[in-house]
Design a protein around this motif. Structure first.
Motif, PDB file in Angstrom:
ATOM      1  N   THR A 154     -19.812 -97.022 -61.316  1.00 23.27           N
ATOM      2  CA  THR A 154     -20.100 -97.716 -60.033  1.00 23.27           C
ATOM      3  C   THR A 154     -19.821 -97.012 -58.826  1.00 23.27           C
ATOM      4  OG1 THR A 154     -18.001 -98.900 -60.186  1.00 23.27           O
ATOM      5  CG2 THR A 154     -19.743 -99.798 -61.516  1.00 23.27           C
ATOM      6  N   LEU A 155     -20.237 -97.758 -57.911  1.00 20.25           N
ATOM      7  CA  LEU A 155     -20.160 -97.300 -56.530  1.00 20.25           C
ATOM      8  C   LEU A 155     -20.532 -98.341 -55.304  1.00 20.25           C
ATOM      9  CD1 LEU A 155     -22.949 -96.364 -54.867  1.00 20.25           C
ATOM     10  CD2 LEU A 155     -22.919 -94.696 -56.572  1.00 20.25           C
ATOM     11  N   ARG A 156     -19.990 -98.225 -54.059  1.00 16.88           N
ATOM     12  CA  ARG A 156     -20.182 -99.066 -53.227  1.00 16.88           C
ATOM     13  C   ARG A 156     -20.874 -98.055 -52.107  1.00 16.88           C
ATOM     14  NH1 ARG A 156     -15.010-102.752 -52.435  1.00 16.88           N
ATOM     15  NH2 ARG A 156     -16.444-103.596 -51.069  1.00 16.88           N
ATOM     16  N   VAL A 157     -21.710 -98.749 -51.445  1.00 17.12           N
ATOM     17  CA  VAL A 157     -22.561 -97.726 -50.472  1.00 17.12           C
ATOM     18  C   VAL A 157     -22.669 -99.008 -49.348  1.00 17.12           C
ATOM     19  CG1 VAL A 157     -24.737 -98.088 -51.674  1.00 17.12           C
ATOM     20  CG2 VAL A 157     -24.298 -96.059 -49.724  1.00 17.12           C
ATOM     21  N   LEU A 158     -22.830 -98.439 -47.889  1.00 21.12           N
ATOM     22  CA  LEU A 158     -23.251 -99.129 -46.926  1.00 21.12           C
ATOM     23  C   LEU A 158     -24.648 -99.364 -46.916  1.00 21.12           C
ATOM     24  CD1 LEU A 158     -20.840 -97.809 -44.016  1.00 21.12           C
ATOM     25  CD2 LEU A 158     -20.614-100.001 -45.533  1.00 21.12           C
ATOM     26  N   GLY A 159     -25.013-100.832 -46.539  1.00 21.61           N
ATOM     27  CA  GLY A 159     -26.472-101.020 -46.502  1.00 21.61           C
ATOM     28  C   GLY A 159     -27.415-100.211 -45.600  1.00 21.61           C
ATOM     29  N   HIS A 160     -26.977 -99.657 -44.417  1.00 20.83           N
ATOM     30  CA  HIS A 160     -27.644 -98.655 -43.771  1.00 20.83           C
ATOM     31  C   HIS A 160     -27.700 -97.511 -43.967  1.00 20.83           C
ATOM     32  CE1 HIS A 160     -23.857 -98.399 -40.698  1.00 20.83           C
ATOM     33  NE2 HIS A 160     -23.834 -97.554 -41.967  1.00 20.83           N
ATOM     34  N   ASN A 161     -27.120 -96.917 -44.964  1.00 23.40           N
ATOM     35  CA  ASN A 161     -27.062 -95.655 -45.309  1.00 23.40           C
ATOM     36  C   ASN A 161     -28.241 -95.180 -46.395  1.00 23.40           C
ATOM     37  OD1 ASN A 161     -26.448 -93.070 -46.142  1.00 23.40           O
ATOM     38  ND2 ASN A 161     -24.060 -93.341 -46.418  1.00 23.40           N
ATOM     39  N   ALA A 162     -29.388 -95.090 -45.892  1.00 15.81           N
ATOM     40  CA  ALA A 162     -30.634 -94.955 -46.541  1.00 15.81           C
ATOM     41  C   ALA A 162     -30.647 -93.671 -47.434  1.00 15.81           C
ATOM     42  CB  ALA A 162     -31.930 -95.156 -45.724  1.00 15.81           C
ATOM     43  N   PRO A 163     -30.127 -92.624 -46.830  1.00 14.26           N
ATOM     44  CA  PRO A 163     -30.423 -91.352 -47.375  1.00 14.26           C
ATOM     45  C   PRO A 163     -29.387 -91.361 -48.809  1.00 14.26           C
ATOM     46  CG  PRO A 163     -29.994 -90.955 -45.306  1.00 14.26           C
ATOM     47  CD  PRO A 163     -29.865 -92.271 -45.440  1.00 14.26           C
ATOM     48  N   ARG A 185     -28.415 -94.090 -50.704  1.00 12.66           N
ATOM     49  CA  ARG A 185     -28.939 -94.980 -51.490  1.00 12.66           C
ATOM     50  C   ARG A 185     -29.891 -94.509 -52.278  1.00 12.66           C
ATOM     51  NH1 ARG A 185     -29.423-101.042 -48.788  1.00 12.66           N
ATOM     52  NH2 ARG A 185     -30.301-101.348 -50.969  1.00 12.66           N
ATOM     53  N   ALA A 186     -30.811 -93.787 -51.436  1.00 16.16           N
ATOM     54  CA  ALA A 186     -32.188 -93.017 -52.113  1.00 16.16           C
ATOM     55  C   ALA A 186     -31.672 -92.039 -53.357  1.00 16.16           C
ATOM     56  CB  ALA A 186     -32.941 -92.467 -51.059  1.00 16.16           C
ATOM     57  N   LEU A 187     -30.605 -91.266 -53.024  1.00 18.45           N
ATOM     58  CA  LEU A 187     -29.977 -90.234 -53.905  1.00 18.45           C
ATOM     59  C   LEU A 187     -29.671 -90.833 -55.017  1.00 18.45           C
ATOM     60  CD1 LEU A 187     -29.115 -87.583 -54.781  1.00 18.45           C
ATOM     61  CD2 LEU A 187     -27.077 -88.004 -53.525  1.00 18.45           C
ATOM     62  N   TYR A 188     -28.727 -92.117 -55.045  1.00 19.57           N
ATOM     63  CA  TYR A 188     -28.038 -92.702 -56.047  1.00 19.57           C
ATOM     64  C   TYR A 188     -29.169 -93.439 -56.730  1.00 19.57           C
ATOM     65  CZ  TYR A 188     -23.841 -92.541 -53.136  1.00 19.57           C
ATOM     66  OH  TYR A 188     -22.930 -92.190 -52.437  1.00 19.57           O
ATOM     67  N   GLU A 189     -30.388 -94.064 -56.383  1.00 19.15           N
ATOM     68  CA  GLU A 189     -31.308 -94.561 -56.964  1.00 19.15           C
ATOM     69  C   GLU A 189     -31.781 -93.477 -57.722  1.00 19.15           C
ATOM     70  OE1 GLU A 189     -33.638 -97.158 -54.243  1.00 19.15           O
ATOM     71  OE2 GLU A 189     -31.924 -98.210 -53.986  1.00 19.15           O
ATOM     72  N   ALA A 190     -32.369 -92.334 -57.407  1.00 17.79           N
ATOM     73  CA  ALA A 190     -32.907 -91.267 -57.974  1.00 17.79           C
ATOM     74  C   ALA A 190     -32.102 -90.837 -59.108  1.00 17.79           C
ATOM     75  CB  ALA A 190     -33.255 -89.953 -56.860  1.00 17.79           C
ATOM     76  N   GLU A 191     -30.645 -91.093 -59.093  1.00 21.74           N
ATOM     77  CA  GLU A 191     -30.031 -90.629 -60.057  1.00 21.74           C
ATOM     78  C   GLU A 191     -29.631 -91.693 -61.193  1.00 21.74           C
ATOM     79  OE1 GLU A 191     -28.817 -87.547 -61.115  1.00 21.74           O
ATOM     80  OE2 GLU A 191     -30.368 -86.908 -59.789  1.00 21.74           O
ATOM     81  N   GLY A 192     -30.341 -92.889 -61.123  1.00 22.23           N
ATOM     82  CA  GLY A 192     -30.112 -93.950 -61.971  1.00 22.23           C
ATOM     83  C   GLY A 192     -29.376 -95.025 -61.785  1.00 22.23           C
TER      84      GLY A 192
END
Length: 163
Positions: free
Chosen positions: A118-127, A129-136
């Motif tokens: 798991t991880l936590r990321v700030l909502g406004h950190n789009a780059p 979030r995109a990387l995390y989503e690309a990695e599943g």
């Protein structure tokens, strides 16, 4: 693009990791104020070298790091690992360092017997979030307006994935 070399941090990495951490500080991902001298040591009793994966570039330069730990000390939660920090040096951005660190973290978590990460990321950190989503990683929860940063409320986004 060459895959960076990933290894567990060593005590001797402390100065370089501290320098990198200060260099990449940004309100895009940080909820604490910018570091000011005198700087605290990078490693301490709860932030030990073995908690960090380090991406090492040419001539041994540290290009990035990722902190991987158990989210709680509870036995019932021992099957989970949490990413609590990911940093990539400016000179290494766009070269796959963050992706390599995420993949190495998943491998290390599996090696440690984890079934989830798991991880936590700030909502406004789009780059990020995109990387995390690309990695599943998928969004598993959102804490709306959890942080007040630079004059605005920012969501805390909880993400995770099975291993």
């Amino acid at each position: 693009m060459e895959t960076p070399s990933i290894r567990i941090a060593r005590p001797a990495d402390q100065a370089a990791l501290g320098e990198l951490d200060r260099a990449v500080w940004s309100p895009l991902h940080a909820v604490v104020p910018a570091p000011q001298p005198p700087y605290d040591p990078f490693f301490d009793s709860t932030h030990r070298p073995e908690h960090y994966l380090v991406a090492e570039g040419e001539q041994g330069v540290i290009d990035g790091y990722l902190r991987l730990v158990r989210p709680t000390p509870l036995a019932c939660n021992a099957h989970v690992r949490q990413i609590q920090g990911l940093a990539v040096a400016g000179h290494a951005r766009g070269r796959g360092v963050g992706r390599a660190l995420l993949r190495a973290a998943c491998d290390e978590a599996r090696r440690q017997g984890a079934r989830r990460i798991t991880l936590r990321v700030l909502g406004h950190n789009a780059p990020a979030r995109a990387l995390y989503e690309a990695e599943g990683f998928t969004v598993e929860g959102v804490l709306p307006g959890e942080f007040f940063l630079e004059g605005g409320y920012v969501d805390d986004v909880l993400m995770g994935r099975a291993l």
